[in-house]
Design a protein around this motif. Structure first.
Motif, PDB file in Angstrom:
ATOM      1  N   SER A 194       0.803  -1.234   0.000  1.00  0.00           N
ATOM      2  CA  SER A 194       0.000   0.000   0.000  1.00  0.00           C
ATOM      3  C   SER A 194       0.833   1.279   0.000  1.00  0.00           C
TER       4      SER A 194
ATOM      5  N   HIS B  23      -5.006   3.950  -2.091  1.00  0.00           N
ATOM      6  CA  HIS B  23      -5.614   2.935  -2.955  1.00  0.00           C
ATOM      7  C   HIS B  23      -5.686   3.374  -4.414  1.00  0.00           C
TER       8      HIS B  23
ATOM      9  N   SER C 185     -12.452  -1.919  -4.102  1.00  0.00           N
ATOM     10  CA  SER C 185     -12.955  -2.447  -2.832  1.00  0.00           C
ATOM     11  C   SER C 185     -12.471  -1.601  -1.653  1.00  0.00           C
ATOM     12  N   LEU C 186     -11.351  -0.911  -1.826  1.00  0.00           N
ATOM     13  CA  LEU C 186     -10.879  -0.025  -0.750  1.00  0.00           C
ATOM     14  C   LEU C 186     -11.543   1.349  -0.794  1.00  0.00           C
TER      15      LEU C 186
ATOM     16  N   HIS D 150     -14.019   1.578   1.849  1.00  0.00           N
ATOM     17  CA  HIS D 150     -13.649   0.833   3.050  1.00  0.00           C
ATOM     18  C   HIS D 150     -13.514   1.795   4.238  1.00  0.00           C
ATOM     19  N   PRO D 151     -14.291   1.570   5.300  1.00  0.00           N
ATOM     20  CA  PRO D 151     -14.254   2.506   6.428  1.00  0.00           C
ATOM     21  C   PRO D 151     -12.910   2.486   7.169  1.00  0.00           C
ATOM     22  N   GLY D 152     -12.134   1.425   7.006  1.00  0.00           N
ATOM     23  CA  GLY D 152     -10.859   1.342   7.721  1.00  0.00           C
ATOM     24  C   GLY D 152      -9.673   1.859   6.931  1.00  0.00           C
ATOM     25  N   ARG D 153      -9.931   2.538   5.805  1.00  0.00           N
ATOM     26  CA  ARG D 153      -8.820   2.912   4.933  1.00  0.00           C
ATOM     27  C   ARG D 153      -7.845   3.870   5.605  1.00  0.00           C
TER      28      ARG D 153
END
Lengths: 202, 202
Positions: free
Chosen positions: A55, A100, A116-117, A120-123
């Motif tokens: 990442s 991302h 998909s990211l 994503h709430p945790g990004r």
């Protein structure tokens, strides 16, 4: 080091001293510039350190101009102002929650990673976690080219974001002074925890 | 590396290769044990890496027994199970939010540090941030003694905490397989971001 036991390459004593055992966090710096080529050498080394899903959320703002430095210094905690005012170069280390966007390039074998990211709430958490791991690599990389690092967590993160990170999705994680150590760059070394205080076996 | 320009010690090419350029995240491991002395050698090196207020929140649970491994494997994401089942040694890397209990020893020049952190709402965040930096050091330290690291973020953190961290105030941040790389330990290397994608100057 258990090098005597390892039939494969291991780090030599001098390198271990340079990166870990003898290296110290500097609070004063010699009047000697840190040039672009040195920063590139650091990045070209530490970029290889692994991150989750490749990442690579770490970003760096090099605070080089006098004007930019003047904007940064008052945002530092009081105890961090004098050293930040006089360091040859200061890096604002950030975590880019939009990492991302690069994933079609950086993680090509999972073509849906970007999508998909995106929701994503945790990004942001993933960005901060991996940029923090990369901050560890960065401190080692600064030492690897013979400079001292002065990493600092004491600053007004919201103000630094507003002042320097504009319309990006980056959050500052640390500010790091770099240069050759100056006079009285450090005081006595603080103790480290013993192996048995840190490690348990199951 | 800008070593040609630095009149002071810098890391040699072989060490840079060992720690960064040639090192890879391993997904398979040779059938060769990782002993206690090797883990001590890693810790004795990486303990020197700097943390905010010398907080040193990283803790390690060495998953060594077959029984403990059997408890861990099902808590890993599916893609991480086979390698965790077969690695010579697996470390659960945690962040100890009770790091402040050590501060009278580790940060002696600020005698009120333990007390002022005891009620600090950001203590868990400080622990996680600094343990993540230390995870960066740890990955480098594993490579420094000639082993390969296989760090993983894909696991059920709540379940790992419940199963392995009992009544501590620790949170798992990563699980890391270590050992000598086995056959087909990695696929082609993923691209890294270019300097200009990461660094801006102000």
């Amino acid at each position: 080091m258990a090098t005597g036991e390892t039939p494969y390459p291991a780090l030599d004593e001098a390198a271990g001293d340079l990166l870990f055992r003898e290296a110290r966090t500097a609070n004063t710096f010699a009047d000697q510039p840190v040039n672009e080529e040195q920063v590139r050498a650091i990045y070209e080394l530490v970029k290889w350190g692994p991150t989750a899903m490749n990442s690579q959320p770490l970003r760096l703002v090099l605070v080089r101009s006098a004007q930019a430095r003047e904007r940064l210094v008052p945002l530092m905690s009081e105890g961090n102002r004098a050293k930040t005012a006089t360091a040859p170069l200061t890096l604002i280390v950030t975590a880019d929650a939009d990492f991302h966007e690069h994933m079609p390039t950086t993680f090509p074998h999972k073509p849906d990673a970007r999508e998909s990211l995106a929701g994503h709430p945790g990004r942001e958490r993933i960005a901060r976690f991996n940029a923090s791991i990369q901050l560890g690599y960065l401190i080692i990389g600064i030492r690897a080219i013979g400079l001292a690092a002065g990493p600092m967590a004491g600053f007004d993160a919201d103000a630094v974001k507003k002042e320097f990170l504009g319309d990006t999705n980056q959050e500052p994680v640390a500010v790091v002074n770099i240069g050759r150590p100056g006079p009285d760059a450090w005081v006595g070394r603080n103790p480290r925890l013993e192996f048995d205080q840190v490690v348990t076996t199951v």
